[in-house]
Scaffold this active site. Structure first.
Site, PDB file in Angstrom:
ATOM      1  N   GLU A  80       0.969  -1.426  -0.507  1.00  0.00           N
ATOM      2  CA  GLU A  80       0.082  -0.381  -0.171  1.00  0.00           C
ATOM      3  C   GLU A  80       0.769   1.340   0.268  1.00  0.00           C
ATOM      4  OE1 GLU A  80      -3.206   0.935  -0.715  1.00  0.00           O
ATOM      5  OE2 GLU A  80      -3.207  -1.939  -0.759  1.00  0.00           O
ATOM      6  N   TYR A 163      -6.198   7.151   4.471  1.00  0.00           N
ATOM      7  CA  TYR A 163      -5.706   5.763   2.777  1.00  0.00           C
ATOM      8  C   TYR A 163      -5.394   4.774   3.374  1.00  0.00           C
ATOM      9  CZ  TYR A 163      -5.411   3.079  -0.432  1.00  0.00           C
ATOM     10  OH  TYR A 163      -5.601   2.106  -1.486  1.00  0.00           O
ATOM     11  N   ASP A 181      -9.288   5.946  -2.492  1.00  0.00           N
ATOM     12  CA  ASP A 181      -7.842   5.831  -3.883  1.00  0.00           C
ATOM     13  C   ASP A 181      -7.855   6.722  -4.636  1.00  0.00           C
ATOM     14  OD1 ASP A 181      -8.372   3.971  -5.642  1.00  0.00           O
ATOM     15  OD2 ASP A 181      -6.591   3.253  -5.901  1.00  0.00           O
ATOM     16  N   CYS A 236     -12.165   1.536 -15.980  1.00  0.00           N
ATOM     17  CA  CYS A 236     -12.592   2.574 -15.823  1.00  0.00           C
ATOM     18  C   CYS A 236     -11.365   3.790 -15.303  1.00  0.00           C
ATOM     19  CB  CYS A 236     -13.265   2.883 -14.510  1.00  0.00           C
ATOM     20  SG  CYS A 236     -14.834   4.194 -15.062  1.00  0.00           S
ATOM     21  N   CYS A 243     -15.180   1.662 -21.962  1.00  0.00           N
ATOM     22  CA  CYS A 243     -16.599   1.142 -21.144  1.00  0.00           C
ATOM     23  C   CYS A 243     -17.563  -0.169 -21.471  1.00  0.00           C
ATOM     24  CB  CYS A 243     -17.692   2.331 -21.552  1.00  0.00           C
ATOM     25  SG  CYS A 243     -17.043   4.249 -20.678  1.00  0.00           S
ATOM     26  N   CYS A 246     -16.749  -3.264 -19.437  1.00  0.00           N
ATOM     27  CA  CYS A 246     -17.173  -2.466 -17.826  1.00  0.00           C
ATOM     28  C   CYS A 246     -18.928  -2.661 -17.642  1.00  0.00           C
ATOM     29  CB  CYS A 246     -17.626  -1.203 -17.529  1.00  0.00           C
ATOM     30  SG  CYS A 246     -18.155  -0.482 -15.940  1.00  0.00           S
ATOM     31  N   CYS A 252     -24.424   2.878 -15.776  1.00  0.00           N
ATOM     32  CA  CYS A 252     -23.147   4.100 -15.136  1.00  0.00           C
ATOM     33  C   CYS A 252     -24.286   5.924 -15.597  1.00  0.00           C
ATOM     34  CB  CYS A 252     -21.895   4.004 -15.520  1.00  0.00           C
ATOM     35  SG  CYS A 252     -20.955   5.160 -15.542  1.00  0.00           S
TER      36      CYS A 252
END
Ligand code: SF4
Length: 334
Positions: A80, A163, A181, A236, A243, A246, A252
């Site tokens: 991370e 975060y 994030d 994305c 798209c 997706c 969306c």
């Protein structure tokens, strides 16, 4: 892998479980959270949204070493720190070498912070290396060498912000937290509020929206967090969302609104050439490779502009990434 392995790391891709109550919808849930300044336009039942994204993740998640069931909380934490501003492809080899050398926080804490800076290599934003070293020292000295599993305790570690605390609690321990994030924020901006990009800094409205979307069950919430993140990283994307691939294509909000162009303030570019960041990188590379003290003349050779070079070097010293030993001699921090 690590001595402090305690819990299966990142939640394995799994279909949705324990969705919120029947009939709950994104619009209703988000509206209930009263985000007057967020305008959720995704008319999809919440449990369908969860199932759609979690199923997509189960089929498409990348096989990454910090997501394996035997990855330790420390392995997750290191990933991370590294992934915050650096792509997976560049992180992978450094993470592997790092975990081989320092499989536990205590292993890293036993070494000088300069070794962390050296090992950080070219990942960029090297203050992260110092912060990770500081976190390792605190974990070793105050938490028995085990990465804490509690969000508030994680947040108390040096260098761990909101975060990272949420990501480690969620991905290493399966806890339920909003993990926001840049990838997650972009997916929510498009799919839920119908904007091409989120605001430059995280807003309270975004956090309320993300909270309203979080599955109720802990493990499901943890998988949801990483699944949305993965959707933003793989599909994305910032400049070229795919798209057609997706799972949220038909629902969306940004798609349904006809993909309106971004109208907010100018977005920050990623210029690197000629910046102080580039000079800092060149100076630090000399020190990383030297394994010893470095005279000023060797640093002077890497950049022609003396004023910019001095400014960059002063910045590195101020950040604790470089130590002046004596007049005109420098080294990594010990
Ligand atoms: S349909 Fe396109 S813009 Fe909408 S969430 Fe999917 S990839 Fe992003």
């Amino acid at each position: 892998m690590a001595a402090n392995t305690v819990t299966p790391a990142l939640p394995a891709p799994a279909p949705a479980t324990a969705p919120p109550g029947p009939g709950a919808s994104v619009a209703a849930s988000v509206a209930a959270a009263a985000p007057a300044d967020a305008t959720p336009k995704l008319g999809l039942p919440l449990r369908v949204l969860h199932a759609t994204v979690l199923d997509w993740y189960a089929a498409n998640a990348r096989d990454l070493p910090w997501r394996t069931p035997d990855a330790s909380p420390w392995a997750v934490m290191v990933s991370e720190f590294m992934l915050q501003q650096t792509p997976v492809k560049r992180v992978l080899p450094v993470w592997e070498t790092w975990m081989e050398r320092w499989p536990t926080p205590a292993d890293l804490a036993a070494e000088a912070p300069g070794e962390a800076v050296r090992m950080w290599g070219r990942l960029g934003y090297p203050r992260r290396a110092l912060r990770l070293h500081g976190a390792a020292v605190a974990i070793t000295e105050k938490h028995g060498g085990e990465v804490p599993d509690d969000h508030a305790v994680l947040l108390s570690l040096p260098g761990v912000g909101e975060y990272t605390a949420a990501a480690v609690a969620s991905f290493a321990f399966g806890r339920r937290h909003v993990v926001l994030d840049t990838n997650v924020r972009r997916v929510f901006a498009r799919a839920v509020t119908g904007a091409e990009y989120p605001a430059q800094a995280t807003t309270a409205a975004e956090r309320r929206t993300a909270t309203a979307l979080l599955p109720a069950a802990e493990r499901t919430a943890a998988t949801w967090a990483v699944a949305v993140m993965e959707l933003g990283a793989l599909v994305c994307t910032a400049r070229g969302p795919e798209c057609g691939d997706c799972p949220l294509f038909t629902s969306c909000a940004w798609q349904r609104a006809g993909r309106p162009p971004y109208e907010g303030p100018a977005r920050r570019g990623q210029t690197y050439e000629g910046t102080d960041r580039q000079v800092r990188g060149k100076l630090l590379a000399v020190l990383r490779e030297a394994h010893d003290e470095v005279p000023q003349a060797r640093l002077d050779a890497v950049w022609p502009d003396a004023v910019q070079r001095a400014r960059a070097l002063d910045g590195l010293v101020a950040d604790g990434l470089v130590e002046p030993v004596e007049q005109g001699v420098y080294r990594l921090p010990r």
